[in-house]
Design a protein around this motif. Structure first.
Motif, PDB file in Angstrom:
ATOM      1  N   LYS A   1       0.831  -1.218   0.000  1.00 48.51           N
ATOM      2  CA  LYS A   1       0.000   0.000   0.000  1.00 48.51           C
ATOM      3  C   LYS A   1       0.863   1.265   0.000  1.00 48.51           C
ATOM      4  CE  LYS A   1      -3.949  -2.099   2.298  1.00 48.51           C
ATOM      5  NZ  LYS A   1      -4.787  -2.106   3.521  1.00 48.51           N
ATOM      6  N   ASP A   2       2.145   1.122   0.300  1.00 53.83           N
ATOM      7  CA  ASP A   2       3.062   2.264   0.335  1.00 53.83           C
ATOM      8  C   ASP A   2       3.969   2.296  -0.895  1.00 53.83           C
ATOM      9  OD1 ASP A   2       2.175   3.233   2.863  1.00 53.83           O
ATOM     10  OD2 ASP A   2       3.336   1.660   3.838  1.00 53.83           O
ATOM     11  N   LYS A   3       3.482   1.744  -1.983  1.00 53.59           N
ATOM     12  CA  LYS A   3       4.291   1.595  -3.192  1.00 53.59           C
ATOM     13  C   LYS A   3       4.837   2.939  -3.692  1.00 53.59           C
ATOM     14  CE  LYS A   3       4.308  -0.854  -7.546  1.00 53.59           C
ATOM     15  NZ  LYS A   3       3.608  -1.743  -8.427  1.00 53.59           N
ATOM     16  N   SER A   4       4.049   4.015  -3.629  1.00 54.55           N
ATOM     17  CA  SER A   4       4.534   5.308  -4.140  1.00 54.55           C
ATOM     18  C   SER A   4       5.698   5.835  -3.296  1.00 54.55           C
ATOM     19  CB  SER A   4       3.407   6.340  -4.220  1.00 54.55           C
ATOM     20  OG  SER A   4       2.891   6.609  -2.929  1.00 54.55           O
ATOM     21  N   LEU A   5       5.647   5.644  -1.993  1.00 50.23           N
ATOM     22  CA  LEU A   5       6.745   6.043  -1.111  1.00 50.23           C
ATOM     23  C   LEU A   5       7.981   5.200  -1.400  1.00 50.23           C
ATOM     24  CD1 LEU A   5       8.029   7.464   1.357  1.00 50.23           C
ATOM     25  CD2 LEU A   5       6.912   5.730   2.788  1.00 50.23           C
ATOM     26  N   VAL A   6       7.797   3.910  -1.544  1.00 50.05           N
ATOM     27  CA  VAL A   6       8.912   3.002  -1.796  1.00 50.05           C
ATOM     28  C   VAL A   6       9.539   3.287  -3.154  1.00 50.05           C
ATOM     29  CG1 VAL A   6       9.571   0.566  -2.017  1.00 50.05           C
ATOM     30  CG2 VAL A   6       7.962   1.270  -0.242  1.00 50.05           C
ATOM     31  N   ASP A   7       8.735   3.675  -4.125  1.00 48.93           N
ATOM     32  CA  ASP A   7       9.263   4.048  -5.432  1.00 48.93           C
ATOM     33  C   ASP A   7      10.253   5.203  -5.299  1.00 48.93           C
ATOM     34  OD1 ASP A   7       9.444   3.973  -8.305  1.00 48.93           O
ATOM     35  OD2 ASP A   7       8.106   5.709  -8.361  1.00 48.93           O
ATOM     36  N   LYS A   8       9.939   6.176  -4.457  1.00 41.54           N
ATOM     37  CA  LYS A   8      10.844   7.306  -4.222  1.00 41.54           C
ATOM     38  C   LYS A   8      12.130   6.847  -3.542  1.00 41.54           C
ATOM     39  CE  LYS A   8       7.066  10.555  -4.042  1.00 41.54           C
ATOM     40  NZ  LYS A   8       6.123  11.268  -3.232  1.00 41.54           N
ATOM     41  N   ILE A   9      12.022   5.894  -2.633  1.00 38.61           N
ATOM     42  CA  ILE A   9      13.203   5.371  -1.946  1.00 38.61           C
ATOM     43  C   ILE A   9      14.094   4.614  -2.924  1.00 38.61           C
ATOM     44  CG2 ILE A   9      13.966   3.727  -0.175  1.00 38.61           C
ATOM     45  CD1 ILE A   9      11.432   4.683   1.424  1.00 38.61           C
TER      46      ILE A   9
END
Length: 91
Positions: free
Chosen positions: A11-19
């Motif tokens: 569910k936190d894919k967009s945050l992880v993409d930035k990481i």
């Protein structure tokens, strides 16, 4: 085998993409990142997810936990965290 294992809630894919973008911008090869929510960086087709996750946990140099509300509410994330703690002795 990966050098960096990113444990996170899907569910936190967009945050992880930035990481991941940050990690690659500082020179980490995308092929050395294991991140199950991203095609090409997670479990390959035809492989068993639990076996692959354990193998990647054991072979990674760094395990990065993206602990969010979603992570804490995920049974699978909790299991992954516990598995990493237990497999640490196997390294």
């Amino acid at each position: 085998m990966s050098k960096l294992f990113i444990s996170h809630s899907s569910k936190d894919k967009s945050l992880v993409d930035k990481i991941i973008t940050l990690c690659t911008s500082i020179g980490i090869n995308p092929d050395e990142i294991f991140c199950s929510s991203f095609e090409g960086q997670g479990v390959k087709n035809g492989k068993r997810i639990n076996s692959e996750v354990k193998k990647e946990l054991l072979s990674s140099v760094v395990i990065l936990y993206i602990v969010t509300k979603n992570f804490l509410e995920s049974t699978y994330c909790s299991q992954e965290l516990g598995a990493a703690c237990l497999t640490n002795d196997e390294k």
